[in-house]
Each structure stands twice: as structure tokens, then as C-alpha cells.
Design a protein around this motif. Structure first.
Motif, PDB file in Angstrom:
ATOM      1  N   ARG A 181       0.830  -1.212   0.000  1.00 54.04           N
ATOM      2  CA  ARG A 181       0.000   0.000   0.000  1.00 54.04           C
ATOM      3  C   ARG A 181       0.856   1.251   0.000  1.00 54.04           C
ATOM      4  N   SER A 192       1.491   5.026   0.781  1.00 54.01           N
ATOM      5  CA  SER A 192       1.066   5.984   1.794  1.00 54.01           C
ATOM      6  C   SER A 192       2.287   6.747   2.283  1.00 54.01           C
ATOM      7  N   GLU A 194      -0.553   5.140   8.566  1.00 55.61           N
ATOM      8  CA  GLU A 194      -1.639   5.487   7.659  1.00 55.61           C
ATOM      9  C   GLU A 194      -1.955   4.317   6.717  1.00 55.61           C
ATOM     10  N   ASP A 198      -3.548   1.385   8.923  1.00 51.84           N
ATOM     11  CA  ASP A 198      -4.874   1.757   9.426  1.00 51.84           C
ATOM     12  C   ASP A 198      -5.900   1.859   8.305  1.00 51.84           C
ATOM     13  N   SER A 199      -5.498   2.412   7.157  1.00 49.64           N
ATOM     14  CA  SER A 199      -6.452   2.516   6.043  1.00 49.64           C
ATOM     15  C   SER A 199      -6.794   1.128   5.508  1.00 49.64           C
ATOM     16  N   ASP A 249      -9.208  -0.456   7.971  1.00 45.65           N
ATOM     17  CA  ASP A 249     -10.542   0.134   7.815  1.00 45.65           C
ATOM     18  C   ASP A 249     -11.236  -0.390   6.554  1.00 45.65           C
ATOM     19  N   ASP A 250     -10.479  -0.520   5.464  1.00 40.06           N
ATOM     20  CA  ASP A 250     -11.055  -1.048   4.221  1.00 40.06           C
ATOM     21  C   ASP A 250     -11.555  -2.473   4.413  1.00 40.06           C
TER      22      ASP A 250
END
Length: 171
Positions: A49, A51, A56, A59-60, A63-64
Motif C-alpha cells: 500500500r 502511503s 496510515e 490503518d487505512s 478500515d477497508d
């Protein structure tokens, strides 16, 4: 910056078929992950990912996954739990050389699990190796390991609190 990490989840009891879960994950933004389904009732996502920082990115991704898989429970964020072999591989020495350092240094971080194998949180060991032994450690790996340690520790604490609460309710 690209951050590489893995999130492993326990799926809820009545989960839809795996192909529907994979579609839901892609729609929720997890198209940057390789999905593994080797253990029944579990799903592992290996992310790459982009970022600005590891927190970040992780955590993103978390959350996804939560958005896509509703009741999925985090089992492990990796890298975090590591044995001597994995740690030695990361720093490019033999397991025996790392074991010798561990045994000869009273301030070597303690394992959180003593057994066969003993397991450490990766972040404190990497910090120790860098500060006490001068090893060059990838800052991105340190950042990911540190955040994953916090995620895993928080998850374990929540499980313990739920267990304690359930025991008090039934007592």
C-alpha cells in the motif's frame, strides 16, 4: 512510499462464499492486496500500500477490510511476531549468531512467548540491534513492525477484556 504488511482475519460464522468476499474487498479498496484463504474461516491479505507513513497505510487497509468484511476479527498484523530465525534473516546473520547475542546480553529484549519457538515482538528487537549492535535496519520495516506491535497488543488486550467480562457475567 510503498508499505508491505499482512493482515490476517477470522471471518464471521455465516460469511458469504470466498469469491464474494474477494469482490467486496476489491470494491472497498483492497485491490492492492494478495488474498489468501488457506485456512478455513480465515482470510489473509498481503498488502503493498502506498502511503506517506506505515501507520496510515496499515490503518487505512484495516478500515477497508472492516468495511468489506463486517464482522471479521483481526488475528494478526505482520510483521510483528518473530522467532530468532526470522529476525536473523532480516539482519543477514545466522540464527546461531543471533542466539549467541541474545544469550550473552542481559538487556536483549525479552520474548513475549517462551517455548519452542520463543517469539518476540519484532520492533523492540530491531531497535535493540540497531542501538546496541549498530545493525542497519530499514526504517520502513521498523515503522511497520512498531505499528503492528501496537495493533496486535491492542487486539490481545480487547480479547482479554471480553473474556474477563464474559467470565464475570457468568459468575
Amino acid at each position: 512510499m510503498i508499505h508491505e504488511f499482512k493482515l490476517i482475519f477470522q471471518l464471521p460464522q455465516n460469511s458469504p462464499p470466498i469469491n464474494e468476499l474477494v469482490e467486496a474487498l476489491a470494491e472497498a479498496g483492497c485491490d492492492d492486496a494478495i488474498v489468501g484463504t488457506g485456512h478455513p474461516g480465515r482470510i489473509a491479505l498481503e498488502f503493498s500500500r502506498e502511503s506517506e507513513n506505515a501507520r496510515e497505510a496499515i490503518d487505512s487497509a484495516f478500515d477497508d477490510v472492516q468495511r468489506a468484511l463486517g464482522g471479521a476479527e483481526l488475528i494478526e498484523a505482520a510483521p510483528d511476531y518473530a522467532g530468532l530465525t526470522e529476525i536473523a534473516d532480516i539482519i543477514g546473520i545466522s540464527r546461531q549468531a543471533l542466539r549467541k547475542q541474545m544469550l550473552n546480553q542481559a538487556d536483549f529484549p525479552r520474548p513475549f512467548h517462551c517455548g519452542n519457538p520463543s517469539l518476540w515482538h519484532l520492533a523492540p528487537v530491531l531497535d535493540w540491534l540497531q542501538q546496541q549492535r549498530g545493525y542497519r535496519i530499514d526504517p520502513a520495516l521498523q515503522e511497520i513492525a512498531q505499528h503492528n506491535m501496537h495493533l496486535n497488543t491492542r487486539q490481545q488486550r480487547q480479547k482479554a477484556e471480553m473474556l474477563t467480562s464474559a467470565q464475570t457475567t457468568t459468575a
